[in-house]
Design a protein around this motif. Structure first.
Motif, mmCIF file in Angstrom:
data_model
loop_
_atom_site.group_PDB
_atom_site.id
_atom_site.type_symbol
_atom_site.label_atom_id
_atom_site.label_comp_id
_atom_site.label_asym_id
_atom_site.label_seq_id
_atom_site.Cartn_x
_atom_site.Cartn_y
_atom_site.Cartn_z
ATOM 1 N N THR A 192 16.061 -14.826 44.644
ATOM 2 C CA THR A 192 15.444 -14.588 45.929
ATOM 3 C C THR A 192 14.707 -13.405 46.086
ATOM 4 O OG1 THR A 192 17.333 -16.013 46.577
ATOM 5 C CG2 THR A 192 16.183 -15.104 48.432
ATOM 6 N N VAL A 193 15.146 -12.415 45.458
ATOM 7 C CA VAL A 193 14.694 -10.997 45.881
ATOM 8 C C VAL A 193 13.167 -11.004 45.215
ATOM 9 C CG1 VAL A 193 14.900 -8.479 45.633
ATOM 10 C CG2 VAL A 193 16.738 -9.859 46.411
ATOM 11 N N PRO A 194 13.098 -11.055 44.006
ATOM 12 C CA PRO A 194 11.874 -11.026 43.429
ATOM 13 C C PRO A 194 10.942 -11.971 44.250
ATOM 14 C CG PRO A 194 13.682 -11.239 41.735
ATOM 15 C CD PRO A 194 14.212 -11.695 42.893
ATOM 16 N N MET A 195 11.327 -13.337 44.544
ATOM 17 C CA MET A 195 10.328 -14.002 45.204
ATOM 18 C C MET A 195 9.865 -13.598 46.505
ATOM 19 S SD MET A 195 9.834 -16.692 43.276
ATOM 20 C CE MET A 195 9.608 -18.395 43.984
ATOM 21 N N ALA A 196 10.858 -12.867 47.021
ATOM 22 C CA ALA A 196 10.613 -12.426 48.392
ATOM 23 C C ALA A 196 9.766 -10.914 48.300
ATOM 24 C CB ALA A 196 11.785 -12.217 49.250
ATOM 25 N N MET A 197 9.561 -10.390 47.062
ATOM 26 C CA MET A 197 9.036 -8.937 46.925
ATOM 27 C C MET A 197 7.849 -8.607 47.789
ATOM 28 S SD MET A 197 10.178 -6.485 46.034
ATOM 29 C CE MET A 197 11.418 -5.548 45.043
ATOM 30 N N PRO A 198 6.852 -9.601 47.757
ATOM 31 C CA PRO A 198 5.738 -9.319 48.559
ATOM 32 C C PRO A 198 5.923 -9.107 49.921
ATOM 33 C CG PRO A 198 5.243 -11.313 46.931
ATOM 34 C CD PRO A 198 6.739 -10.846 46.890
ATOM 35 N N GLY A 199 6.668 -10.034 50.541
ATOM 36 C CA GLY A 199 6.902 -9.783 51.891
ATOM 37 C C GLY A 199 7.862 -8.437 52.177
ATOM 38 N N ILE A 200 8.823 -8.075 51.224
ATOM 39 C CA ILE A 200 9.605 -6.762 51.388
ATOM 40 C C ILE A 200 8.624 -5.675 51.183
ATOM 41 C CG2 ILE A 200 11.096 -5.288 50.267
ATOM 42 C CD1 ILE A 200 12.760 -7.966 49.028
ATOM 43 N N ILE A 201 7.741 -5.609 50.367
ATOM 44 C CA ILE A 201 6.919 -4.606 50.350
ATOM 45 C C ILE A 201 5.964 -4.359 51.594
ATOM 46 C CG2 ILE A 201 4.817 -3.566 49.043
ATOM 47 C CD1 ILE A 201 5.873 -4.862 46.509
ATOM 48 N N ALA A 202 5.265 -5.556 51.971
ATOM 49 C CA ALA A 202 4.361 -5.457 53.289
ATOM 50 C C ALA A 202 5.329 -4.954 54.341
ATOM 51 C CB ALA A 202 3.872 -6.976 53.265
ATOM 52 N N GLY A 203 6.552 -5.575 54.487
ATOM 53 C CA GLY A 203 7.211 -5.372 55.702
ATOM 54 C C GLY A 203 7.764 -3.760 55.967
ATOM 55 N N CYS A 204 8.142 -3.400 54.734
ATOM 56 C CA CYS A 204 8.503 -1.847 54.509
ATOM 57 C C CYS A 204 7.341 -0.988 54.862
ATOM 58 C CB CYS A 204 9.007 -1.607 53.054
ATOM 59 S SG CYS A 204 10.636 -2.289 52.846
ATOM 60 N N MET A 205 6.129 -1.404 54.316
ATOM 61 C CA MET A 205 4.933 -0.467 54.584
ATOM 62 C C MET A 205 4.785 -0.644 56.089
ATOM 63 S SD MET A 205 1.221 -0.884 52.347
ATOM 64 C CE MET A 205 0.534 -1.534 53.362
ATOM 65 N N LEU A 206 4.735 -1.673 56.703
ATOM 66 C CA LEU A 206 4.287 -1.940 58.221
ATOM 67 C C LEU A 206 5.535 -1.073 58.998
ATOM 68 C CD1 LEU A 206 3.413 -5.557 58.505
ATOM 69 C CD2 LEU A 206 2.035 -3.801 58.908
ATOM 70 N N VAL A 207 6.742 -0.980 58.474
ATOM 71 C CA VAL A 207 7.542 -0.152 59.287
ATOM 72 C C VAL A 207 7.380 1.329 58.773
ATOM 73 C CG1 VAL A 207 10.082 0.155 59.627
ATOM 74 C CG2 VAL A 207 9.259 -2.208 59.362
ATOM 75 N N PHE A 208 7.442 1.880 57.575
ATOM 76 C CA PHE A 208 7.562 3.010 57.137
ATOM 77 C C PHE A 208 6.338 3.981 57.715
ATOM 78 C CE2 PHE A 208 6.687 6.387 54.056
ATOM 79 C CZ PHE A 208 7.993 7.051 54.109
ATOM 80 N N ILE A 209 5.139 3.486 57.314
ATOM 81 C CA ILE A 209 3.895 4.329 57.940
ATOM 82 C C ILE A 209 4.008 4.650 59.086
ATOM 83 C CG2 ILE A 209 1.625 4.531 57.658
ATOM 84 C CD1 ILE A 209 1.842 2.694 55.010
ATOM 85 N N PRO A 210 4.131 3.697 60.045
ATOM 86 C CA PRO A 210 3.983 4.159 61.609
ATOM 87 C C PRO A 210 5.163 4.957 61.961
ATOM 88 C CG PRO A 210 3.689 1.823 61.512
ATOM 89 C CD PRO A 210 3.926 2.222 60.040
#
Lengths: 318, 271
Positions: free
Chosen positions: A236-254
């Protein structure tokens, strides 16, 4: 076949001039459709960064606008004088206050991002695995708060976390605590504020990654004797990785540059760089220093974006 | 399997409670008679009356609505153009640059956007005398810039899901590029354009940081007034205002969902 006859018909019926006109108009239209948004973004998004960089190299002055010019020239006396002031940057790195503010912003943003991920994952997973009809309802329940005012959502937590706020009242009345907890104006309140306001940004990319996942993979793993926890981390985690990266970026940067949340929920000792920039600008009226703070923040943030982009590009190439 | 889904449902439900509890509390306490927010003094519409008698809030709200309406309308045009270019035009020089410029405002910290636009406006005023001072027009320019990025992303993702054969057919039948866009593509992406407009409107209405940088004296938008009130502590009038805004959004979203459901059912029947 039919498309070929179609275009042949167009070519056959039009004179050479008409064709030329269409050709011309198409290119002109194409050009303006590209040029208008591009020009707007160039003038109002890209050039401003150059201006910020320029002003970060000038000195504060008691004038309107409150900074010195970099370039001085007088053509009669034939001189051009370029004066670059690196003082703002030197000060930024000498005074531990600024470095601490950058580090503490990154720390607060990173912890909040991880917390957001931990809360968003079960929500996204549940939505992705629910029936299509309930799925639409649950998704809109996640998005709905996003449509209401960000400022008011942060404000709502002030009423919750206050010394005589609802959480303390509840805990006191049930006898779990006998002294009210100090929650407002702490780093804890800032974490809650960031997690709360940025949660939809994490849930949506996670959901779209998990929704695409083939559930038979999990069944196959289970049939082959894999424990649920093992399948979760290996599939599950590797399959969700693109979503995890995108989500983390959208939260972390702002979150790194966040101002409203530390200003309303944080204490006077909650050091975040967005707040430092704000105070530098509005309280000290030191525009060059505020610009230097912004330039360094941009450099800090551009690097993670680039790194994430590169890693994604590599994955797609393989 | 059952135990795991129980765990999942519990955590997810707690997540939803976390999302909604503060808002529900806000709504309930907006009807509180007592000025002390924690002491329940009985039901009352007192704070709504106070809200509508507060000229500062009303003026700021009207200004914010005006700015949001104009910004959203301009942003939707520019954003649709950008989204269309990014998904339908073949490679051209600067396409990567445009893609970067469109996606960057989405994550850019607001303090940076606000400061950089203010410095641009000041520099432009020094160089060309425009914009003379700062006020409504500079706020609108700033809002258009970050809202068009959201519109572009929404339109682009809608276009990439769209079946291109309809557009190809129109092209083969000799439609001019402009009529192809207005008669075929635009109606197909209309839902995305509308939600882009609505999103731009709410984002503009909500923006505190960027507006604080680029506004001039006497041009306080609603978030700026709310922020100055709230900074000093919880205010019952703001509770009332928040409740009204939550109500409007809830009604709007429910209506949109109902409409979408009906359309989906219609499609099912046809199919």
């Amino acid at each position: 076949m039919s498309t070929q006859t179609g275009s042949a018909w167009v070519e056959g019926s039009g004179s050479r001039l008409a064709k030329y006109n269409i050709f011309k108009r198409l290119n002109w239209g194409r050009f303006s459709v590209i040029a208008v948004p591009m020009l707007w973004l160039a003038v109002f998004f890209f050039i401003p960064f150059l201006v910020v960089f320029k002003i970060s190299l000038s000195e504060t002055a008691i004038a309107v606008p409150p900074y010195t010019a970099l370039l001085d020239w007088n053509l009669d006396e034939a001189f051009i004088n370029l004066k670059l002031n690196l003082g703002n940057y030197l000060f930024l790195f000498e005074d531990s206050f600024y470095i601490d503010a950058y580090l503490s912003s990154i720390k607060i943003a990173a912890i909040s991002t991880v917390l957001t991920l931990l809360i968003a994952f079960p929500i996204a997973y549940m939505i992705a695995r629910s029936k299509p009809t309930t799925r639409a309802l649950l998704l809109s329940l996640v998005i709905l708060p996003f449509w209401t005012s960000f400022l008011l959502r942060v404000y709502a937590w002030m009423g919750f976390l206050k010394k005589n706020g609802l959480i303390n009242e509840f805990l006191l009345s049930t006898g779990i605590i006998d002294q009210p907890l100090i929650m407002l104006q702490t780093d804890f309140a800032v974490y809650i504020g960031i997690v709360y306001t940025y949660l939809p940004f994490m849930v949506l990319p996670l959901y779209s990654a998990l929704e695409k996942m083939d559930i038979t993979l999990l069944e196959a793993a289970e049939d082959l004797g894999s424990k649920p926890a093992t399948s979760f981390f290996l599939i599950t985690v590797p399959m969700a990785m693109p979503g995890i990266i995108a989500g983390c970026m959208l939260v972390f940067i702002p979150a790194v540059g966040e101002f409203v949340i530390p200003a309303l929920l944080g204490g006077s000792d909650t050091l975040m760089i967005g707040r430092v920039l704000w105070d530098e600008f509005f309280l000290n009226r030191d525009w060059p220093m505020a610009s230097a703070v912004a330039v360094v923040m941009l450099i800090v943030l551009v690097l993670p974006i680039m790194m994430i982009r590169n890693s994604q590009g590599k994955e797609e190439a393989v | 399997m059952k135990r795991r889904s129980l765990f999942l449902n519990t955590t997810a439900t707690m997540g939803f409670i976390f999302l909604y509890a503060p808002m529900i509390a806000l709504v309930v306490y907006s009807f509180n008679k007592s000025k002390l927010v924690t002491v329940w003094g009985g039901w009352s519409l007192k704070w709504y009356g106070e809200l509508f008698r507060n000229d500062q809030i009303i003026d700021a709200a009207l200004l914010s609505f005006k700015i949001a309406f104009i910004s959203a309308s301009v942003a939707v045009v520019l954003g649709t153009m950008a989204g269309f270019v990014l998904s339908r035009f073949r490679r051209f020089r600067g396409k990567m640059l445009l893609a970067g410029w469109v996606s960057a405002p989405l994550v850019m910290p607001e303090v940076i956007t606000g400061l950089s636009l203010l410095l641009l406006f000041v520099a432009m005023e020094g160089a060309f005398g425009w914009p003379a001072g700062r006020g409504t027009s500079t706020i609108i320019i700033a809002h258009v810039t970050f809202c068009m990025a959201y519109v572009a992303v929404i339109v682009q993702s809608r276009l990439s899901q769209l079946d291109e054969t309809l557009e190809e057919a129109a092209m083969d039948l000799g439609a001019k590029p402009s009529s192809l866009f207005f008669l075929v593509t635009l109606p197909l992406i209309m839902p995305a354009v509308i939600s882009g407009w609505l999103l731009s409107f709410t984002m503009s209405l909500d923006d505190l940081v960027i507006a604080s940088f680029v506004s001039g004296p006497g041009n306080s938008t609603l978030p700026m007034v709310i922020f100055s009130k709230v900074r000093l502590g919880v205010s019952p009038e703001v509770n009332a205002l928040a409740t009204l805004m939550i109500a409007v959004v809830a009604i709007g979203v429910t209506a949109a969902m109902y409409q979408m459901r009906r359309q989906a059912k219609l499609l099912e029947k046809q199919g």
